[in-house]
Design an enzyme around this catalytic site. Structure first.
Site: not given
Ligand code: PLP
Length: 435
Positions: A144, A239, A272
């Site tokens: 994701y 990511d 995060k």
């Molecule tokens: C949480 C998450 C996102 C999205 O971040 P948001 O602040 O919720 O938009 C993207 N990539 C990864 C790996 C994530 O865990």
């Protein structure tokens, strides 16, 4: 009749907010039951609307690595708030935060701050396409990267929970350049580059995938990702929204560099933990790539609240605390003690179980061995998982309300919290339905 304030709030919420929640996985649709409405949180705990306390293994889905209400962070945020909420002009703290991130993550030479992981991943893809002049990107099934249109294909967690292969509202043309490959599959990766290598702008990957529970990219697979990107002139984009400053100070890339000296991605997406619970994210990488961004270069990107002064204060104070010597050793050991405790409880109960962790991030499966990809993650028995989730919840332990999500331990979680969790799991596992 006892009054359930969570239920009352949920019924009320559903009248004004779709599904009663502002992010789908909060709705408990996968596990059933009533979402807990949080009243307040402190340290390793939060309290719901009924005043019930939970040991919190979600931590806002990762950001709360210090636990809730850490005194140094609270002080920084309160002080910053008194100086104003937002200016739309640059501040020193943005520079300090950029410098702190660059100091911890060697592959990042420059970065830009934004407000969410979604925004960061979306901007990183635009930049990769702009910098390479190529259209195609690779993502992996179960990874994701936020909900930007081009990335919303077979994206795990919330999407998997609801069984959407992709989202409505995304025209096929918008994802025509997004190749989705199985995770940890070298042959599929080689085939994709063989066919599309000259068109490939970027390969985006969650190195330790946290949106299909917890699945590591194997070292040979990651090595091949690096080699093929370099060979074909595509950018390797990590990511690390979830793993950055969570699995280690240098992120998951530092974990891979232990196995492959000198290993680096070309770009990194963060979120995060770097906001410590405030809306803050970033994307960064090599100077030559980052200088393609406006106002220096032709790739446009902007944000009214980007680098927000209160959020940067929160992020900076958080990074300062987790940069202390030994912080991640202690956090990693605590998290491992949770997984080994759960493993022991499962063995006693005769429940097939396996788990893994890195730093303060973990995953566990009601499976005999760790799954290498999304298809195998899906082999977990949903009914058993849901029974375990509710068994833990009833006993005051709050874990991910879907089997496709990772979990998080904070440095506020004590040995006693872990022991209480393991005890709750032992009781809950004794009553699981047959596989
Ligand atoms: C949480 C998450 C996102 C999205 O971040 P948001 O602040 O919720 O938009 C993207 N990539 C990864 C790996 C994530 O865990």
């Amino acid at each position: 009749m006892t009054i359930d304030r969570n239920l009352d709030l949920f019924e009320r919420a559903k009248r004004s907010i779709p599904g009663g929640v502002n992010s789908p996985v909060r709705a408990f649709r996968a596990v059933g039951g009533t979402p807990r409405f949080v009243q307040r949180a402190q340290g390793a705990y939060f309290w719901d609307a009924n005043g019930q306390r939970y040991i919190d293994y979600i931590g806002s889905w990762g950001p709360m690595i210090l636990g809730h209400g850490h005194p140094a962070v609270l002080e920084a945020v309160q002080k910053a708030a008194l100086d104003g909420f937002s200016y739309g002009a640059p501040t020193e703290r943005e520079v300090q935060l950029a410098e702190a991130i660059i100091a911890a993550v060697p592959s990042i030479e420059m970065l830009r701050l934004v407000s969410s992981g979604t925004e960061a991943a979306m901007s990183a893809i635009r930049l990769a396409r702009g910098a390479t002049g190529r259209p195609k990107i690779i993502k992996f099934e179960g990874c994701y990267h936020g909900h930007a249109d081009a990335l919303l294909v077979k994206a795990g967690s919330g999407l998997a929970t609801f069984g959407y292969p992709t989202s409505a509202g995304v025209p096929p043309e918008v994802v025509q350049h997004t190749l989705v490959l199985p995770f940890n599959d070298v042959a599929a990766l080689e085939a994709a580059f063989a066919e599309h290598g000259a068109q490939m702008a970027a390969l985006m990957i969650e190195p330790i995938a946290g949106n299909m529970n917890f699945v590591r990219a194997t070292v040979p697979f990651m090595r091949r990702c690096r080699e093929l990107c370099s060979q074909h002139g595509a950018l390797l984009v990590f990511d690390e929204v979830m793993t950055g400053f969570r699995v280690a100070l240098g992120g998951a890339q530092s974990v891979y560099a232990r196995h492959m000296p000198g290993f680096e991605p070309d770009m990194t997406v963060l979120g995060k933990v770097i906001g410590g619970g405030m809306p803050l994210a970033a994307f960064g990488g090599k100077r030559a790539v980052m200088e393609q961004l406006a106002p220096l270069g032709p790739v446009y990107q902007a944000g009214t609240l980007s680098g927000n002064p209160v959020a940067t204060a929160c992020g900076l104070a958080t990074l300062q605390e987790i940069s202390r010597p030994g912080y991640f050793d202690a956090l990693g050991a605590r998290t491992r003690s949770l997984i080994s405790g759960l493993q022991g409880a499962a063995a006693q109960a005769g429940v097939p179980f396996c788990g893994d962790s890195e730093g303060g991030m973990f995953g566990f499966f009601l499976l005999p061995q760790l799954p290498p990809n999304y298809t195998d993650v899906m082999k977990t028995n949903g009914a058993r998982f849901n029974a375990l989730f509710h068994g833990l919840l009833r006993r005051g332990v709050y874990t991910a309300p879907a089997l496709y999500e990772a979990g998080f331990v904070s440095s506020a979680h004590s040995a006693d919290d872990i022991a209480a969790t393991v005890q709750a799991a032992a009781e809950a596992m004794a009553g699981l339905p047959e596989a």
